[in-house]
Design an enzyme around this catalytic site. Structure first.
Site, PDB file in Angstrom:
ATOM      1  CB  CYS A   1       1.806 -13.046  -2.369  1.00 41.24           C
ATOM      2  SG  CYS A   1       0.929 -11.537  -1.946  1.00 41.24           S
TER       3      CYS A   1
ATOM      4  CE1 TYR B   1     -16.145 -25.904 -27.073  1.00 40.16           C
ATOM      5  CE2 TYR B   1     -16.919 -25.112 -29.212  1.00 40.16           C
ATOM      6  CZ  TYR B   1     -16.474 -26.150 -28.392  1.00 40.16           C
ATOM      7  OH  TYR B   1     -16.374 -27.408 -28.885  1.00 40.16           O
TER       8      TYR B   1
ATOM      9  CD1 TRP C   1     -24.825 -25.178 -24.400  1.00 41.08           C
ATOM     10  CD2 TRP C   1     -25.443 -23.279 -23.406  1.00 41.08           C
ATOM     11  NE1 TRP C   1     -25.909 -24.686 -25.082  1.00 41.08           N
ATOM     12  CE2 TRP C   1     -26.320 -23.516 -24.490  1.00 41.08           C
ATOM     13  CE3 TRP C   1     -25.642 -22.125 -22.632  1.00 41.08           C
ATOM     14  CZ2 TRP C   1     -27.359 -22.658 -24.825  1.00 41.08           C
ATOM     15  CZ3 TRP C   1     -26.695 -21.277 -22.954  1.00 41.08           C
ATOM     16  CH2 TRP C   1     -27.541 -21.533 -24.042  1.00 41.08           C
TER      17      TRP C   1
ATOM     18  CB  ALA D   1      -0.933  -0.004   1.205  1.00 43.06           C
TER      19      ALA D   1
HETATM   20  C1  LIG Z   1       2.394 -15.684   3.480  1.00 43.34           C
HETATM   21  C2  LIG Z   1       1.459 -14.694   2.868  1.00 43.34           C
HETATM   22  C3  LIG Z   1       0.897 -14.959   1.632  1.00 43.34           C
HETATM   23  C4  LIG Z   1       0.019 -14.042   1.044  1.00 43.34           C
HETATM   24  N1  LIG Z   1      -0.539 -14.328  -0.161  1.00 43.34           N
HETATM   25  C5  LIG Z   1      -1.383 -13.457  -0.751  1.00 43.34           C
HETATM   26  C6  LIG Z   1      -1.932 -13.715  -2.031  1.00 43.34           C
HETATM   27  O1  LIG Z   1      -1.652 -14.745  -2.645  1.00 43.34           O
HETATM   28  N2  LIG Z   1      -2.798 -12.808  -2.557  1.00 43.34           N
HETATM   29  C7  LIG Z   1      -3.124 -11.655  -1.907  1.00 43.34           C
HETATM   30  O2  LIG Z   1      -3.894 -10.840  -2.440  1.00 43.34           O
HETATM   31  N3  LIG Z   1      -2.585 -11.362  -0.689  1.00 43.34           N
HETATM   32  C8  LIG Z   1      -1.743 -12.234  -0.102  1.00 43.34           C
HETATM   33  N4  LIG Z   1      -1.180 -11.937   1.130  1.00 43.34           N
HETATM   34  C9  LIG Z   1      -1.549 -10.685   1.808  1.00 43.34           C
HETATM   35  C10 LIG Z   1      -0.656  -9.532   1.345  1.00 43.34           C
HETATM   36  O3  LIG Z   1       0.692  -9.865   1.511  1.00 43.34           O
HETATM   37  C11 LIG Z   1      -1.019  -8.302   2.143  1.00 43.34           C
HETATM   38  O4  LIG Z   1      -2.382  -8.016   1.926  1.00 43.34           O
HETATM   39  C12 LIG Z   1      -0.177  -7.097   1.744  1.00 43.34           C
HETATM   40  O5  LIG Z   1       1.172  -7.319   2.014  1.00 43.34           O
HETATM   41  C13 LIG Z   1      -0.628  -5.865   2.517  1.00 43.34           C
HETATM   42  O6  LIG Z   1       0.213  -4.811   2.189  1.00 43.34           O
HETATM   43  P1  LIG Z   1       0.338  -3.545   3.154  1.00 43.34           P
HETATM   44  O7  LIG Z   1       1.240  -2.596   2.473  1.00 43.34           O
HETATM   45  O8  LIG Z   1      -0.996  -3.084   3.572  1.00 43.34           O
HETATM   46  O9  LIG Z   1       0.986  -4.108   4.490  1.00 43.34           O
HETATM   47  P2  LIG Z   1       2.318  -4.901   4.808  1.00 43.34           P
HETATM   48  O10 LIG Z   1       2.779  -5.697   3.639  1.00 43.34           O
HETATM   49  O11 LIG Z   1       2.046  -5.602   6.107  1.00 43.34           O
HETATM   50  O12 LIG Z   1       3.382  -3.745   5.021  1.00 43.34           O
HETATM   51  C14 LIG Z   1       3.279  -2.835   6.070  1.00 43.34           C
HETATM   52  C15 LIG Z   1       4.659  -2.314   6.389  1.00 43.34           C
HETATM   53  O13 LIG Z   1       4.535  -1.311   7.364  1.00 43.34           O
HETATM   54  C16 LIG Z   1       5.653  -1.390   8.241  1.00 43.34           C
HETATM   55  N5  LIG Z   1       5.271  -0.784   9.507  1.00 43.34           N
HETATM   56  C17 LIG Z   1       4.372  -1.240  10.407  1.00 43.34           C
HETATM   57  N6  LIG Z   1       4.264  -0.398  11.444  1.00 43.34           N
HETATM   58  C18 LIG Z   1       5.134   0.618  11.200  1.00 43.34           C
HETATM   59  C19 LIG Z   1       5.470   1.805  11.893  1.00 43.34           C
HETATM   60  N7  LIG Z   1       4.885   2.130  13.039  1.00 43.34           N
HETATM   61  N8  LIG Z   1       6.416   2.630  11.357  1.00 43.34           N
HETATM   62  C20 LIG Z   1       6.998   2.316  10.164  1.00 43.34           C
HETATM   63  N9  LIG Z   1       6.703   1.211   9.458  1.00 43.34           N
HETATM   64  C21 LIG Z   1       5.772   0.378   9.969  1.00 43.34           C
HETATM   65  C22 LIG Z   1       5.926  -2.864   8.352  1.00 43.34           C
HETATM   66  O14 LIG Z   1       7.284  -3.101   8.705  1.00 43.34           O
HETATM   67  C23 LIG Z   1       5.590  -3.373   6.955  1.00 43.34           C
HETATM   68  O15 LIG Z   1       6.748  -3.475   6.162  1.00 43.34           O
HETATM   69  C24 LIG Z   1      -0.309 -12.841   1.731  1.00 43.34           C
HETATM   70  C25 LIG Z   1       0.282 -12.563   2.978  1.00 43.34           C
HETATM   71  C26 LIG Z   1       1.148 -13.482   3.541  1.00 43.34           C
HETATM   72  C27 LIG Z   1       1.763 -13.167   4.871  1.00 43.34           C
END
Ligand SMILES: Cc1cc2nc3c(=O)[nH]c(=O)nc-3n(C[C@H](O)[C@H](O)[C@H](O)COP(=O)(O)OP(=O)(O)OC[C@H]3O[C@@H](n4cnc5c(N)ncnc54)[C@H](O)[C@@H]3O)c2cc1C
Length: 449
Positions: free
Chosen positions: A47, A430, A438, A16
């Site tokens: 992932c 198809y 279908w 994100a």
């Molecule tokens: C094993 C595994 C397999 C997955 N497989 C899939 C899949 O196949 N398909 C799918 O759609 N999703 C999958 N996911 C989910 C996906 O990885 C997450 O939805 C995605 O990583 C979310 O991204 P994010 O940026 O919100 O958070 P995150 O990836 O959790 O990143 C957040 C970051 O913020 C940092 N952070 C936290 N608090 C602080 C702070 N206070 N100050 C500074 N930095 C901070 C952390 O260190 C982290 O690096 C999987 C997850 C896992 C664990």
């Protein structure tokens, strides 16, 4: 260098946060964009972890797509090993810990993209050597190394990650046990008609399933020797906990930011939180579920990337009247379990029932393609649709071939408000190696009464 007109700070440098940063610098060249990331890496795709553990690939660096230096070239300042510990909303100040130093810094606009952490069950013995979870890069490196020396592994929790870990361990030739508290596998995503096939697939591969059993303790002196559930004790060499995630938002509690019951930050369709000049996206935040018509918690990379990008646009806009609006999520997701693939979108029957929707369902079994082409196999499809209007509300599909990519077509059908009748006549492609005249989706639409 021209002076920057506004300072955008992003907390969290993965899906994100980095999607937002990349977009924000493109939208507003005059803005200063700074990312604080607590860990040492950015742009990490968790992932890939189960596939790394399962030896699908060996180079773990594939999982971190970009470096801070690459982002610096684009005009984003990324500070790794910087954890934000406090947000002072009134003064627009952040407190950031970097090693022993505590830094104070200002923001004009703030994005929270701190993701989620694994939920560990409240049981004894989790501190023993040989207990793992799988969330960060380091978890994957350590787990892969540890399983090399053991014969038997127990996985706790049969959600998407638990099932992927089981598959990885089977690939690695381990004896595997899977413990699930519910009576069936992956209960939050799939209804029983679909998950039952995953159960058979795992049992056929020799995986021991302990369904309707709760972990109570991890046993052993200093290292794992077994587990205790509410129904017995079982020997094992290693335990992997995959029992869900919770948003990383405790550091925000004093800000009064609005949260869901699980701590996910509530955001509107433009990614704005309840605090002024603060946006959020990803696993730390809610996301609008377009079938349920409410904010939900759907921690997926798909939503994190899309909302992250949308927030990146909106946070950088000088004129907020131009802000983009999110169309909503369907919770579309998929999993591969050995020879089977399964996908789902919209609401499950369990969710429809929980939300009090007036729905009907149809479950069919058909074939993935014509019988004279090699590899014909079953596809199971369940549709959930409005009992009166017949608008499709949800779908789940499972098979050996062609199930997951078909679910994307049903995601579009749901997003467009299609009825089962329209699905029955939809012009799907198809040719004998791909489908039947279908398609299974047509058939389901036509038999839905
Ligand atoms: C094993 C595994 C397999 C997955 N497989 C899939 C899949 O196949 N398909 C799918 O759609 N999703 C999958 N996911 C989910 C996906 O990885 C997450 O939805 C995605 O990583 C979310 O991204 P994010 O940026 O919100 O958070 P995150 O990836 O959790 O990143 C957040 C970051 O913020 C940092 N952070 C936290 N608090 C602080 C702070 N206070 N100050 C500074 N930095 C901070 C952390 O260190 C982290 O690096 C999987 C997850 C896992 C664990």
């Amino acid at each position: 260098m021209a002076e920057k007109t506004m300072k955008i700070v992003i907390i969290g440098g993965e899906a994100a946060g980095m999607s937002a940063a990349a977009k924000a610098v493109r939208v507003n060249r005059d803005a200063e964009v700074v990312v604080f990331e607590a860990s040492e890496i950015i742009s990490f795709g968790a992932c890939g972890l189960p596939y790394y553990v399962g030896d699908e690939f060996q180079d773990h660096t594939y999982m971190a797509e970009f470096t801070p230096a690459q982002f610096a070239e684009r005009g984003v300042q990324v500070l790794t090993s910087h954890r934000v510990t406090k947000v002072d909303v009134a003064n627009k100040q952040l407190e950031v810990r970097h090693g022993d130093a505590l830094i104070s810094t200002h923001y004009d606009r703030l994005m929270i993209a701190t993701g989620a952490s694994e939920v560990m069950p409240p049981v004894d013995g989790l501190e023993k050597a040989g207990v793992f979870s799988l969330r960060r890069m380091d978890d994957g490196l350590r787990l892969k190394q540890a399983i090399a020396d053991v014969e038997h592994v127990t996985v706790i929790g049969s959600g998407f990650i638990g099932l992927e870990v089981v598959e990885a361990l089977v690939h690695q030739g381990k004896k595997v046990r899977l413990v699930e508290r519910a009576e069936r596998l992956i209960p939050d995503a799939f209804d029983a008609e679909i998950s039952t096939h995953l159960q058979t697939e795992l049992e056929d591969a020799g995986v021991e399933l302990l369904l309707a059993q709760s972990l109570q303790a991890v046993l052993g002196e200093t290292a794992v020797s077994g587990i205790r559930t509410d129904q017995g004790e079982y020997a094992t060499d290693l335990v992997v906990i995959c029992t869900g995630v919770k948003p990383n938002t405790t550091f925000l509690q004093s800000t009064g930011i609005e949260m869901l019951g699980n701590g996910a930050i509530v955001v509107d369709l433009q990614g704005r939180t309840s605090l002024p000049d603060v946006w959020a996206a990803g696993d730390c935040a809610s996301i609008w579920h377009s079938v349920l018509g409410q904010n939900a918690y759907i921690p997926l990379a798909t939503g994190a990337n899309k909302l992250g990008r949308l927030v990146g646009e909106n946070i950088a806009l000088v004129d907020q009247h131009q802000a983009l609006t999110f169309q909503g999520s369907l919770g579309t997701s998929c999993v591969k379990v050995l020879g089977l693939e399964a996908g789902r979108t919209g609401v499950s029957e369990q969710e429809a029932e929980g939300a009090g929707l007036n729905y009907k369902t149809v479950v069919i079994k058909d074939k993935c393609h014509t019988n004279y082409c090699a590899g014909q196999s079953d596809i199971h499809l369940k549709l959930i649709y409005d009992a009166d209007s017949h608008v499709v509300l949800g779908a789940q599909m499972l098979g050996r071939k062609g199930a997951v990519h078909r679910i994307d077509a049903l995601a579009v059908a749901i997003a467009m408000g299609m009825t089962t009748q329209q699905l029955g006549m939809m012009d799907f492609a198809y040719a004998p190696p791909f489908a039947r005249t279908w398609d299974v989706m047509n058939v389901a639409g036509n038999v839905a009464k």
